[in-house]
Scaffold this motif. Structure first.
Motif, PDB file in Angstrom:
ATOM      1  N   LEU A  85      39.149  36.631  72.642  1.00 37.43           N
ATOM      2  CA  LEU A  85      39.947  35.713  71.829  1.00 37.43           C
ATOM      3  C   LEU A  85      39.301  35.393  70.485  1.00 37.43           C
ATOM      4  O   LEU A  85      40.009  35.097  69.514  1.00 37.43           O
ATOM      5  CB  LEU A  85      40.180  34.403  72.589  1.00 37.43           C
ATOM      6  CG  LEU A  85      41.087  34.473  73.824  1.00 37.43           C
ATOM      7  CD1 LEU A  85      41.102  33.120  74.534  1.00 37.43           C
ATOM      8  CD2 LEU A  85      42.496  34.890  73.451  1.00 37.43           C
ATOM      9  N   LYS A  86      37.966  35.477  70.417  1.00 32.82           N
ATOM     10  CA  LYS A  86      37.274  34.979  69.222  1.00 32.82           C
ATOM     11  C   LYS A  86      36.619  36.056  68.360  1.00 32.82           C
ATOM     12  O   LYS A  86      36.290  35.804  67.203  1.00 32.82           O
ATOM     13  CB  LYS A  86      36.184  33.987  69.639  1.00 32.82           C
ATOM     14  CG  LYS A  86      36.705  32.777  70.385  1.00 32.82           C
ATOM     15  CD  LYS A  86      35.630  31.734  70.594  1.00 32.82           C
ATOM     16  CE  LYS A  86      34.491  32.226  71.451  1.00 32.82           C
ATOM     17  NZ  LYS A  86      33.519  31.171  71.782  1.00 32.82           N
ATOM     18  N   SER A  87      36.423  37.231  68.888  1.00 31.98           N
ATOM     19  CA  SER A  87      35.582  38.208  68.197  1.00 31.98           C
ATOM     20  C   SER A  87      36.354  39.071  67.214  1.00 31.98           C
ATOM     21  O   SER A  87      37.541  39.364  67.403  1.00 31.98           O
ATOM     22  CB  SER A  87      34.898  39.109  69.230  1.00 31.98           C
ATOM     23  OG  SER A  87      34.217  40.158  68.590  1.00 31.98           O
ATOM     24  N   ASP A  88      35.653  39.513  66.159  1.00 37.69           N
ATOM     25  CA  ASP A  88      36.256  40.459  65.235  1.00 37.69           C
ATOM     26  C   ASP A  88      36.411  41.841  65.867  1.00 37.69           C
ATOM     27  O   ASP A  88      37.052  42.724  65.302  1.00 37.69           O
ATOM     28  CB  ASP A  88      35.447  40.550  63.939  1.00 37.69           C
ATOM     29  CG  ASP A  88      34.009  40.986  64.179  1.00 37.69           C
ATOM     30  OD1 ASP A  88      33.597  41.084  65.352  1.00 37.69           O
ATOM     31  OD2 ASP A  88      33.296  41.221  63.189  1.00 37.69           O
ATOM     32  N   ALA A  89      35.840  42.035  67.065  1.00 36.29           N
ATOM     33  CA  ALA A  89      36.014  43.298  67.783  1.00 36.29           C
ATOM     34  C   ALA A  89      37.469  43.494  68.199  1.00 36.29           C
ATOM     35  O   ALA A  89      37.911  44.612  68.458  1.00 36.29           O
ATOM     36  CB  ALA A  89      35.109  43.331  69.016  1.00 36.29           C
ATOM     37  N   THR A  90      38.217  42.416  68.253  1.00 35.21           N
ATOM     38  CA  THR A  90      39.620  42.469  68.674  1.00 35.21           C
ATOM     39  C   THR A  90      40.555  42.833  67.528  1.00 35.21           C
ATOM     40  O   THR A  90      41.701  43.231  67.757  1.00 35.21           O
ATOM     41  CB  THR A  90      40.037  41.094  69.248  1.00 35.21           C
ATOM     42  OG1 THR A  90      39.003  40.617  70.104  1.00 35.21           O
ATOM     43  CG2 THR A  90      41.316  41.185  70.047  1.00 35.21           C
ATOM     44  N   LEU A 132      44.121  29.365  61.104  1.00 36.39           N
ATOM     45  CA  LEU A 132      44.123  28.666  62.378  1.00 36.39           C
ATOM     46  C   LEU A 132      42.778  28.015  62.661  1.00 36.39           C
ATOM     47  O   LEU A 132      41.738  28.499  62.207  1.00 36.39           O
ATOM     48  CB  LEU A 132      44.430  29.649  63.521  1.00 36.39           C
ATOM     49  CG  LEU A 132      45.680  30.522  63.383  1.00 36.39           C
ATOM     50  CD1 LEU A 132      45.729  31.542  64.507  1.00 36.39           C
ATOM     51  CD2 LEU A 132      46.942  29.664  63.374  1.00 36.39           C
ATOM     52  N   GLN A 133      42.833  26.947  63.410  1.00 33.62           N
ATOM     53  CA  GLN A 133      41.619  26.364  63.972  1.00 33.62           C
ATOM     54  C   GLN A 133      41.622  26.617  65.472  1.00 33.62           C
ATOM     55  O   GLN A 133      42.617  26.357  66.151  1.00 33.62           O
ATOM     56  CB  GLN A 133      41.531  24.858  63.727  1.00 33.62           C
ATOM     57  CG  GLN A 133      40.216  24.263  64.263  1.00 33.62           C
ATOM     58  CD  GLN A 133      40.231  22.751  64.386  1.00 33.62           C
ATOM     59  OE1 GLN A 133      41.289  22.153  64.493  1.00 33.62           O
ATOM     60  NE2 GLN A 133      39.076  22.132  64.377  1.00 33.62           N
ATOM     61  N   MET A 134      40.505  27.139  65.972  1.00 34.62           N
ATOM     62  CA  MET A 134      40.342  27.328  67.405  1.00 34.62           C
ATOM     63  C   MET A 134      39.207  26.451  67.891  1.00 34.62           C
ATOM     64  O   MET A 134      38.140  26.418  67.283  1.00 34.62           O
ATOM     65  CB  MET A 134      40.036  28.789  67.743  1.00 34.62           C
ATOM     66  CG  MET A 134      39.795  29.026  69.242  1.00 34.62           C
ATOM     67  SD  MET A 134      39.215  30.714  69.613  1.00 34.62           S
ATOM     68  CE  MET A 134      40.701  31.649  69.282  1.00 34.62           C
ATOM     69  N   HIS A 135      39.448  25.720  68.958  1.00 34.07           N
ATOM     70  CA  HIS A 135      38.348  24.973  69.563  1.00 34.07           C
ATOM     71  C   HIS A 135      38.501  25.000  71.075  1.00 34.07           C
ATOM     72  O   HIS A 135      39.615  25.081  71.612  1.00 34.07           O
ATOM     73  CB  HIS A 135      38.272  23.531  69.027  1.00 34.07           C
ATOM     74  CG  HIS A 135      39.454  22.683  69.329  1.00 34.07           C
ATOM     75  ND1 HIS A 135      39.625  22.000  70.521  1.00 34.07           N
ATOM     76  CD2 HIS A 135      40.551  22.384  68.580  1.00 34.07           C
ATOM     77  CE1 HIS A 135      40.744  21.317  70.486  1.00 34.07           C
ATOM     78  NE2 HIS A 135      41.339  21.537  69.330  1.00 34.07           N
ATOM     79  N   GLU A 146      39.504  25.252  78.325  1.00 30.14           N
ATOM     80  CA  GLU A 146      40.766  25.098  77.596  1.00 30.14           C
ATOM     81  C   GLU A 146      40.537  25.457  76.145  1.00 30.14           C
ATOM     82  O   GLU A 146      39.679  24.884  75.473  1.00 30.14           O
ATOM     83  CB  GLU A 146      41.288  23.668  77.717  1.00 30.14           C
ATOM     84  CG  GLU A 146      42.638  23.476  77.024  1.00 30.14           C
ATOM     85  CD  GLU A 146      43.253  22.114  77.307  1.00 30.14           C
ATOM     86  OE1 GLU A 146      43.647  21.878  78.476  1.00 30.14           O
ATOM     87  OE2 GLU A 146      43.314  21.303  76.369  1.00 30.14           O
ATOM     88  N   VAL A 147      41.305  26.417  75.671  1.00 29.82           N
ATOM     89  CA  VAL A 147      41.202  26.896  74.290  1.00 29.82           C
ATOM     90  C   VAL A 147      42.438  26.443  73.526  1.00 29.82           C
ATOM     91  O   VAL A 147      43.564  26.743  73.924  1.00 29.82           O
ATOM     92  CB  VAL A 147      41.094  28.431  74.234  1.00 29.82           C
ATOM     93  CG1 VAL A 147      40.939  28.901  72.788  1.00 29.82           C
ATOM     94  CG2 VAL A 147      39.934  28.934  75.084  1.00 29.82           C
TER      95      VAL A 147
END
Length: 231
Positions: A85-90, A132-135, A146-147
């Motif tokens: 969900l968070k990586s630039d690998a995606t 977007l903000q992800m936390h 919970e994301v």
């Protein structure tokens, strides 16, 4: 009565009929819009249960767009899913352009960061710009995570001639299961914007999230997401 008068009457009648038809259609559309906006049970309704993926929709009175909830079990780990969900690998796998992460904060099990990127969506939607903000944080007892993914359209300057997504409030719930699997649930409340009628957006919601869930499950089978450390 003159011959010219007889010739003029049919066109006048046609114009009058067209005018009445347009007014009637406008009234019907307006009433339909009011009825739809004020309708809704505010409860989840199961609309699809296929291939291990369940999808629900929810209509809230006062809102034109439906919310979506999708759920499945994954043979993966929470760390691998967070990395996905968070990586630039995606980025390459999802067709994302100009991906950038900034203002990253990590304090214990709490994580927060801003992301910006662009996605080319099918015609007639076109390119969309996301900021977007992800936390996320983890429950110390259940180990569930919970994301939250929230639109932050004012965080950076708008890009000329590209529509920026202004409404997004997606919640991912990752719950570890005793058999080593993860219960993966997402509640999506978003609007891609543009001039697409809301009834069209509502119709395609189920197919969009069915595709998204299958894509997530397939991509998490790739070696680059296995045994990954979330960062």
């Amino acid at each position: 009565m003159k011959k010219n008068d007889l010739k003029e009457k049919p066109p006048r009648r046609t114009k009058k009929f067209l005018l009445i038809s347009v007014i009637a259609l406008t009234v019907v559309l307006f009433i339909s819009h009011i009825l739809w906006t004020n309708s809704g049970s505010n409860e989840w309704t199961l609309v699809q249960d296929e291939n291990g993926i369940k999808i629900w929709t929810l209509k809230t009175p006062g809102s034109c767009l439906k919310q979506v909830k999708a759920k499945m079990r994954l043979k993966s780990s929470i760390d691998d899913i967070l990395y996905f969900l968070k990586s630039d690998a995606t980025v390459q796998d999802l067709g994302i352009k100009d991906w950038k992460m900034f203002e990253k904060v990590e304090q214990g099990t709490f994580y927060s960061a801003y992301y910006s990127y662009k996605v080319d969506l099918p015609f007639p939607i076109g390119t969309r710009d996301f900021v977007l903000q992800m936390h996320h944080s983890q429950d110390p007892k259940t180990k569930a995570v919970e994301v939250n993914v929230l639109a932050a359209p004012a965080k950076t300057h708008p890009i000329e001639n590209i529509e920026r997504v202004k409404i997004m409030n997606d919640i991912y719930k990752l719950t570890p299961l005793p058999n080593g699997e993860v219960d993966f649930e997402v509640i999506a409340d978003a609007d891609i914007g543009g001039n697409i009628p809301y009834f069209v957006k509502n119709v395609v919601l189920t197919n969009v999230w069915s595709y998204n869930m299958n894509m997530v499950r397939d991509l998490l089978k790739k070696d680059k997401y296995k045994s990954a450390k979330a960062n």
